[in-house]
Motif scaffolding. Sequence first.
Motif, PDB file in Angstrom:
ATOM      1  N   THR A  65      -0.123 -21.802  -2.459  1.00  0.00           N
ATOM      2  CA  THR A  65      -1.678 -21.248  -2.778  1.00  0.00           C
ATOM      3  C   THR A  65      -1.441 -19.929  -2.727  1.00  0.00           C
ATOM      4  OG1 THR A  65      -2.179 -23.765  -1.892  1.00  0.00           O
ATOM      5  CG2 THR A  65      -3.916 -21.732  -2.587  1.00  0.00           C
ATOM      6  N   PRO A  66      -1.653 -19.175  -3.877  1.00  0.00           N
ATOM      7  CA  PRO A  66      -1.720 -19.486  -5.112  1.00  0.00           C
ATOM      8  C   PRO A  66      -0.383 -20.053  -5.737  1.00  0.00           C
ATOM      9  CG  PRO A  66      -1.926 -17.297  -5.141  1.00  0.00           C
ATOM     10  CD  PRO A  66      -2.073 -17.668  -3.997  1.00  0.00           C
ATOM     11  N   PRO A  67      -0.373 -20.801  -6.995  1.00  0.00           N
ATOM     12  CA  PRO A  67       0.890 -21.230  -7.338  1.00  0.00           C
ATOM     13  C   PRO A  67       1.550 -20.167  -8.124  1.00  0.00           C
ATOM     14  CG  PRO A  67      -0.682 -22.040  -8.690  1.00  0.00           C
ATOM     15  CD  PRO A  67      -1.424 -21.604  -7.435  1.00  0.00           C
ATOM     16  N   GLN A  68       2.953 -20.001  -8.086  1.00  0.00           N
ATOM     17  CA  GLN A  68       3.670 -18.976  -8.924  1.00  0.00           C
ATOM     18  C   GLN A  68       3.766 -19.789 -10.307  1.00  0.00           C
ATOM     19  OE1 GLN A  68       4.591 -16.330  -9.845  1.00  0.00           O
ATOM     20  NE2 GLN A  68       5.843 -15.781  -8.152  1.00  0.00           N
ATOM     21  N   THR A  69       3.997 -18.977 -11.316  1.00  0.00           N
ATOM     22  CA  THR A  69       4.082 -19.387 -12.692  1.00  0.00           C
ATOM     23  C   THR A  69       5.447 -19.679 -13.174  1.00  0.00           C
ATOM     24  OG1 THR A  69       4.465 -17.257 -13.563  1.00  0.00           O
ATOM     25  CG2 THR A  69       1.866 -18.105 -13.288  1.00  0.00           C
ATOM     26  N   LEU A  70       5.698 -20.739 -13.915  1.00  0.00           N
ATOM     27  CA  LEU A  70       6.913 -21.048 -14.624  1.00  0.00           C
ATOM     28  C   LEU A  70       7.822 -20.030 -15.192  1.00  0.00           C
ATOM     29  CD1 LEU A  70       6.401 -24.597 -15.942  1.00  0.00           C
ATOM     30  CD2 LEU A  70       8.028 -23.886 -14.217  1.00  0.00           C
ATOM     31  N   ALA A  71       6.977 -19.090 -16.024  1.00  0.00           N
ATOM     32  CA  ALA A  71       7.376 -17.704 -16.628  1.00  0.00           C
ATOM     33  C   ALA A  71       8.056 -16.903 -15.597  1.00  0.00           C
ATOM     34  CB  ALA A  71       6.435 -17.253 -17.299  1.00  0.00           C
ATOM     35  N   ALA A  72       7.578 -16.649 -14.348  1.00  0.00           N
ATOM     36  CA  ALA A  72       7.840 -15.808 -13.250  1.00  0.00           C
ATOM     37  C   ALA A  72       9.141 -16.407 -12.704  1.00  0.00           C
ATOM     38  CB  ALA A  72       6.917 -15.476 -12.280  1.00  0.00           C
ATOM     39  N   LEU A  73       9.259 -17.611 -12.541  1.00  0.00           N
ATOM     40  CA  LEU A  73      10.372 -18.289 -11.887  1.00  0.00           C
ATOM     41  C   LEU A  73      11.599 -18.492 -12.796  1.00  0.00           C
ATOM     42  CD1 LEU A  73       8.274 -20.899  -9.978  1.00  0.00           C
ATOM     43  CD2 LEU A  73       9.329 -18.638  -8.958  1.00  0.00           C
ATOM     44  N   ALA A  74      11.434 -18.377 -14.115  1.00  0.00           N
ATOM     45  CA  ALA A  74      12.409 -18.526 -15.089  1.00  0.00           C
ATOM     46  C   ALA A  74      13.607 -17.708 -14.914  1.00  0.00           C
ATOM     47  CB  ALA A  74      11.925 -18.942 -16.240  1.00  0.00           C
ATOM     48  N   ARG A  75      14.926 -18.264 -14.874  1.00  0.00           N
ATOM     49  CA  ARG A  75      15.924 -17.258 -14.833  1.00  0.00           C
ATOM     50  C   ARG A  75      16.781 -17.430 -16.368  1.00  0.00           C
ATOM     51  NH1 ARG A  75      18.625 -16.467  -9.479  1.00  0.00           N
ATOM     52  NH2 ARG A  75      17.016 -16.699  -7.846  1.00  0.00           N
ATOM     53  N   PRO A  76      17.172 -16.515 -16.976  1.00  0.00           N
ATOM     54  CA  PRO A  76      18.255 -16.583 -18.018  1.00  0.00           C
ATOM     55  C   PRO A  76      19.485 -17.214 -17.601  1.00  0.00           C
ATOM     56  CG  PRO A  76      18.052 -14.187 -17.319  1.00  0.00           C
ATOM     57  CD  PRO A  76      17.084 -15.263 -16.444  1.00  0.00           C
ATOM     58  N   SER A  77      19.955 -17.788 -18.961  1.00  0.00           N
ATOM     59  CA  SER A  77      21.339 -18.102 -18.451  1.00  0.00           C
ATOM     60  C   SER A  77      22.510 -17.345 -19.629  1.00  0.00           C
ATOM     61  CB  SER A  77      21.443 -19.682 -18.764  1.00  0.00           C
ATOM     62  OG  SER A  77      21.648 -20.013 -20.024  1.00  0.00           O
ATOM     63  N   ARG A  78      23.700 -17.693 -19.293  1.00  0.00           N
ATOM     64  CA  ARG A  78      24.766 -17.110 -20.205  1.00  0.00           C
ATOM     65  C   ARG A  78      24.648 -17.553 -21.702  1.00  0.00           C
ATOM     66  NH1 ARG A  78      30.346 -17.474 -17.402  1.00  0.00           N
ATOM     67  NH2 ARG A  78      30.883 -16.015 -19.095  1.00  0.00           N
ATOM     68  N   ILE A  79      23.731 -18.592 -21.860  1.00  0.00           N
ATOM     69  CA  ILE A  79      23.542 -19.105 -23.117  1.00  0.00           C
ATOM     70  C   ILE A  79      22.335 -18.710 -23.586  1.00  0.00           C
ATOM     71  CG2 ILE A  79      23.243 -21.475 -24.452  1.00  0.00           C
ATOM     72  CD1 ILE A  79      24.980 -22.632 -22.326  1.00  0.00           C
ATOM     73  N   GLU A  80      22.421 -18.383 -25.096  1.00  0.00           N
ATOM     74  CA  GLU A  80      21.161 -17.819 -25.527  1.00  0.00           C
ATOM     75  C   GLU A  80      20.154 -19.089 -25.569  1.00  0.00           C
ATOM     76  OE1 GLU A  80      19.882 -15.181 -29.697  1.00  0.00           O
ATOM     77  OE2 GLU A  80      21.828 -16.325 -29.495  1.00  0.00           O
ATOM     78  N   HIS A  81      18.901 -18.625 -25.277  1.00  0.00           N
ATOM     79  CA  HIS A  81      17.643 -19.609 -25.496  1.00  0.00           C
ATOM     80  C   HIS A  81      17.688 -20.479 -24.244  1.00  0.00           C
ATOM     81  CE1 HIS A  81      17.111 -18.017 -29.391  1.00  0.00           C
ATOM     82  NE2 HIS A  81      18.459 -18.621 -29.980  1.00  0.00           N
ATOM     83  N   LEU A  82      18.408 -20.513 -23.348  1.00  0.00           N
ATOM     84  CA  LEU A  82      18.518 -21.514 -22.211  1.00  0.00           C
ATOM     85  C   LEU A  82      18.280 -20.649 -21.165  1.00  0.00           C
ATOM     86  CD1 LEU A  82      19.007 -24.479 -21.734  1.00  0.00           C
ATOM     87  CD2 LEU A  82      21.342 -23.677 -21.076  1.00  0.00           C
ATOM     88  N   SER A  83      16.853 -21.071 -20.374  1.00  0.00           N
ATOM     89  CA  SER A  83      16.618 -20.469 -19.147  1.00  0.00           C
ATOM     90  C   SER A  83      16.446 -21.778 -17.877  1.00  0.00           C
ATOM     91  CB  SER A  83      15.253 -19.721 -19.164  1.00  0.00           C
ATOM     92  OG  SER A  83      15.415 -18.917 -20.174  1.00  0.00           O
ATOM     93  N   HIS A  84      16.386 -21.267 -16.742  1.00  0.00           N
ATOM     94  CA  HIS A  84      16.214 -22.558 -15.730  1.00  0.00           C
ATOM     95  C   HIS A  84      15.415 -22.026 -14.883  1.00  0.00           C
ATOM     96  CE1 HIS A  84      19.433 -21.053 -12.713  1.00  0.00           C
ATOM     97  NE2 HIS A  84      19.434 -20.239 -13.475  1.00  0.00           N
TER      98      HIS A  84
END
Length: 261
Positions: A65-84
Amino acid sequence: MRVWAIANQKGGVGKTTTTLALGRGLALRGQRVLLVDLDPHASLTRAFGVAADPAPEGVLDLFSTPPQTLAALARPSRIEHLSHVCAQTALATLERRSANQPGLGLALSQALARHSGQHDYVLLDCPPTLGLLMINALAAADRVVIPTQAEPLALHGLAGMRRTAEMVERSRRRPLPVSVLPTLYDRRTRAGQEALRKMQDDHGERVWEDAIPVDTRLCNAELLVQPVGEDGGYPGRALSSYRRALDWILAGDAEPMERAA
């Protein structure tokens, strides 16, 4: 944006491998894919090389509270277009928090609603227990994919998972399509052949007509987060099967959208 929950109440059936293989396959087709690790054991997180200690930012922050956003938590990977998005071991404490913090059952749905349009597909790697995290995933999902090992004991887990999905479907009052994906299939054994046949007889068209075979190359999930090579990203029997399974799931996903159109 389509949301798939990869779920089964039985462990050891290939949920994380399935999440990685399907996510990789979608990314190779040019889709923007986000994988979300909801399991406190954090197997998917470790596959991407993220250490559990110190705890990374991740799914637990969606419940703050307040919640974080998925966009802020997403990490890129070594594969194009793939985040986690990472899991943390402290996710195991959410059940206790839910008694004093109402509304946690919809936290993931709310986070995904705020994230709409930023990815084409979101795949949720669920824990192997029926609890707050799995209910969050099923409440938010457009489809549940149930990896099920082709062996007799796993059939009980599949039946339980189907009942859970139906319960959530009734509660949220909108369809929750189910795709059953036979995994870890050893065609050399009679038990495997009989389990696959019973799975298909009991659950009909919800079960993929083929199966993901046992493949020792997938014992190391890190294979699935390596950059794509000349092999097209699907070396080995199991990954070739996952490519065909992805075609089947996508075809099922397209049918309700075509009817709606």
